[in-house]
Design a protein around this motif. Structure first.
Motif, PDB file in Angstrom:
ATOM      1  N   SER A  12      45.387  35.812  28.076  1.00 14.16           N
ATOM      2  CA  SER A  12      46.102  34.487  28.473  1.00 14.16           C
ATOM      3  C   SER A  12      45.765  34.047  29.670  1.00 14.16           C
ATOM      4  CB  SER A  12      47.810  34.441  28.426  1.00 14.16           C
ATOM      5  OG  SER A  12      48.245  34.894  27.056  1.00 14.16           O
ATOM      6  N   ALA A  13      45.649  34.857  30.700  1.00 11.60           N
ATOM      7  CA  ALA A  13      44.912  34.529  32.064  1.00 11.60           C
ATOM      8  C   ALA A  13      43.755  33.842  32.101  1.00 11.60           C
ATOM      9  CB  ALA A  13      45.306  35.672  33.009  1.00 11.60           C
ATOM     10  N   LEU A  14      42.907  34.662  31.354  1.00 15.58           N
ATOM     11  CA  LEU A  14      41.558  34.516  31.187  1.00 15.58           C
ATOM     12  C   LEU A  14      41.319  33.039  30.538  1.00 15.58           C
ATOM     13  CD1 LEU A  14      39.902  38.036  30.464  1.00 15.58           C
ATOM     14  CD2 LEU A  14      39.833  36.560  32.616  1.00 15.58           C
ATOM     15  N   LEU A  15      42.260  32.841  29.489  1.00 12.08           N
ATOM     16  CA  LEU A  15      41.927  31.448  28.747  1.00 12.08           C
ATOM     17  C   LEU A  15      42.388  30.627  29.572  1.00 12.08           C
ATOM     18  CD1 LEU A  15      43.118  32.566  25.035  1.00 12.08           C
ATOM     19  CD2 LEU A  15      40.716  32.142  25.658  1.00 12.08           C
ATOM     20  N   ARG A  16      43.329  30.843  30.351  1.00 15.65           N
ATOM     21  CA  ARG A  16      43.970  29.598  31.204  1.00 15.65           C
ATOM     22  C   ARG A  16      42.810  29.284  32.449  1.00 15.65           C
ATOM     23  NH1 ARG A  16      48.593  31.920  32.751  1.00 15.65           N
ATOM     24  NH2 ARG A  16      49.210  31.641  30.511  1.00 15.65           N
ATOM     25  N   ASN A  17      42.429  30.516  33.034  1.00 16.41           N
ATOM     26  CA  ASN A  17      41.612  30.325  34.151  1.00 16.41           C
ATOM     27  C   ASN A  17      40.518  30.439  34.259  1.00 16.41           C
ATOM     28  OD1 ASN A  17      44.134  30.059  35.859  1.00 16.41           O
ATOM     29  ND2 ASN A  17      44.581  32.151  35.441  1.00 16.41           N
ATOM     30  N   GLY A  18      39.684  31.017  33.258  1.00 16.91           N
ATOM     31  CA  GLY A  18      38.402  31.329  32.912  1.00 16.91           C
ATOM     32  C   GLY A  18      37.801  32.544  33.330  1.00 16.91           C
ATOM     33  N   PRO A  19      36.718  32.931  33.135  1.00 19.19           N
ATOM     34  CA  PRO A  19      36.166  34.449  33.610  1.00 19.19           C
ATOM     35  C   PRO A  19      36.161  34.686  35.113  1.00 19.19           C
ATOM     36  CG  PRO A  19      34.555  33.175  33.002  1.00 19.19           C
ATOM     37  CD  PRO A  19      35.674  32.253  32.546  1.00 19.19           C
ATOM     38  N   ASP A  20      36.279  33.563  36.021  1.00 13.89           N
ATOM     39  CA  ASP A  20      36.123  33.599  37.521  1.00 13.89           C
ATOM     40  C   ASP A  20      37.593  34.286  37.645  1.00 13.89           C
ATOM     41  OD1 ASP A  20      33.781  32.806  37.692  1.00 13.89           O
ATOM     42  OD2 ASP A  20      34.258  30.597  38.221  1.00 13.89           O
ATOM     43  N   HIS A  21      38.497  34.428  36.817  1.00 11.84           N
ATOM     44  CA  HIS A  21      39.710  35.011  37.354  1.00 11.84           C
ATOM     45  C   HIS A  21      39.608  36.432  37.657  1.00 11.84           C
ATOM     46  CE1 HIS A  21      44.033  35.136  37.365  1.00 11.84           C
ATOM     47  NE2 HIS A  21      44.162  36.057  36.449  1.00 11.84           N
ATOM     48  N   LEU A  22      38.655  36.986  37.003  1.00  4.45           N
ATOM     49  CA  LEU A  22      38.327  38.425  37.077  1.00  4.45           C
ATOM     50  C   LEU A  22      37.963  39.141  38.448  1.00  4.45           C
ATOM     51  CD1 LEU A  22      36.680  39.167  33.565  1.00  4.45           C
ATOM     52  CD2 LEU A  22      38.895  39.963  34.485  1.00  4.45           C
ATOM     53  N   ARG A  23      37.322  37.870  39.113  1.00  4.98           N
ATOM     54  CA  ARG A  23      36.660  38.321  40.461  1.00  4.98           C
ATOM     55  C   ARG A  23      37.825  38.578  41.441  1.00  4.98           C
ATOM     56  NH1 ARG A  23      32.724  36.263  38.479  1.00  4.98           N
ATOM     57  NH2 ARG A  23      31.030  35.131  39.023  1.00  4.98           N
ATOM     58  N   PRO A  24      38.975  38.000  41.784  1.00  2.00           N
ATOM     59  CA  PRO A  24      39.963  38.487  42.532  1.00  2.00           C
ATOM     60  C   PRO A  24      40.850  39.621  41.981  1.00  2.00           C
ATOM     61  CG  PRO A  24      40.529  36.413  41.770  1.00  2.00           C
ATOM     62  CD  PRO A  24      39.168  36.577  41.299  1.00  2.00           C
ATOM     63  N   LEU A  25      40.795  39.807  40.768  1.00  2.31           N
ATOM     64  CA  LEU A  25      41.522  40.988  40.246  1.00  2.31           C
ATOM     65  C   LEU A  25      40.816  42.505  40.505  1.00  2.31           C
ATOM     66  CD1 LEU A  25      43.747  42.025  38.339  1.00  2.31           C
ATOM     67  CD2 LEU A  25      42.008  41.546  36.419  1.00  2.31           C
ATOM     68  N   GLU A  26      39.309  42.320  40.290  1.00  2.00           N
ATOM     69  CA  GLU A  26      38.511  43.410  40.544  1.00  2.00           C
ATOM     70  C   GLU A  26      38.514  43.706  42.118  1.00  2.00           C
ATOM     71  OE1 GLU A  26      33.823  44.802  40.556  1.00  2.00           O
ATOM     72  OE2 GLU A  26      34.415  42.667  40.218  1.00  2.00           O
ATOM     73  N   VAL A  27      38.676  42.726  42.974  1.00  2.00           N
ATOM     74  CA  VAL A  27      38.657  42.870  44.368  1.00  2.00           C
ATOM     75  C   VAL A  27      40.407  43.895  44.814  1.00  2.00           C
ATOM     76  CG1 VAL A  27      39.204  41.784  46.852  1.00  2.00           C
ATOM     77  CG2 VAL A  27      37.468  41.169  45.285  1.00  2.00           C
ATOM     78  N   GLN A  28      41.172  43.135  44.238  1.00  2.00           N
ATOM     79  CA  GLN A  28      42.485  43.855  44.241  1.00  2.00           C
ATOM     80  C   GLN A  28      42.559  45.584  43.666  1.00  2.00           C
ATOM     81  OE1 GLN A  28      45.140  41.364  42.236  1.00  2.00           O
ATOM     82  NE2 GLN A  28      45.075  39.796  43.871  1.00  2.00           N
ATOM     83  N   ILE A  29      41.827  45.603  42.566  1.00  2.00           N
ATOM     84  CA  ILE A  29      41.875  46.904  42.007  1.00  2.00           C
ATOM     85  C   ILE A  29      41.038  47.839  42.979  1.00  2.00           C
ATOM     86  CG2 ILE A  29      40.954  48.329  40.155  1.00  2.00           C
ATOM     87  CD1 ILE A  29      41.650  45.959  38.084  1.00  2.00           C
ATOM     88  N   ARG A  30      40.003  47.232  43.436  1.00  2.00           N
ATOM     89  CA  ARG A  30      39.066  48.185  44.396  1.00  2.00           C
ATOM     90  C   ARG A  30      39.709  48.523  45.738  1.00  2.00           C
ATOM     91  NH1 ARG A  30      33.712  48.577  43.033  1.00  2.00           N
ATOM     92  NH2 ARG A  30      33.043  47.244  41.301  1.00  2.00           N
ATOM     93  N   ASP A  31      40.564  47.304  46.111  1.00  2.00           N
ATOM     94  CA  ASP A  31      41.372  47.542  47.443  1.00  2.00           C
ATOM     95  C   ASP A  31      42.355  48.646  47.022  1.00  2.00           C
ATOM     96  OD1 ASP A  31      39.825  45.786  48.779  1.00  2.00           O
ATOM     97  OD2 ASP A  31      41.281  44.325  48.628  1.00  2.00           O
ATOM     98  N   TRP A  32      43.203  48.811  45.985  1.00  2.00           N
ATOM     99  CA  TRP A  32      44.133  49.540  45.636  1.00  2.00           C
ATOM    100  C   TRP A  32      43.745  51.011  45.609  1.00  2.00           C
ATOM    101  CZ3 TRP A  32      45.203  53.162  42.062  1.00  2.00           C
ATOM    102  CH2 TRP A  32      46.542  53.778  41.874  1.00  2.00           C
TER     103      TRP A  32
END
Length: 70
Positions: free
Chosen positions: A4-24
């Motif tokens: 749902s988040a990807l459909l709503r916000n597009g694939p660029d939504h994955l970039r901040p998620l990747e950064v957050q996962i890498r930081d964690w």
């Protein structure tokens, strides 16, 4: 939810998620996703029966908590 988040916000939504996962991962001493795989698996704990009971109790608690928020 991710779909749902990807459909709503597009694939660029994955970039901040990747950064957050890498930081964690960095903060918890993980270098690769492979190191995370199976960490919460019932097979990787010393007492699988206790693990199963704890998850069952957690499920019951979350179900009863969600039922009271109507």
């Amino acid at each position: 939810m991710m779909t749902s988040a990807l459909l709503r916000n597009g694939p660029d939504h994955l970039r901040p998620l990747e950064v957050q996962i890498r930081d964690w991962m960095d903060g918890h001493g993980f270098e690769t996703v492979d190191q995370l795989r199976g960490r919460l698996s019932q097979r990787s704990v010393p007492n699988p029966a206790a693990f199963e009971r704890a998850n069952y109790i957690k499920t019951l608690a979350s179900h009863s908590a969600s039922g009271t928020r109507r």
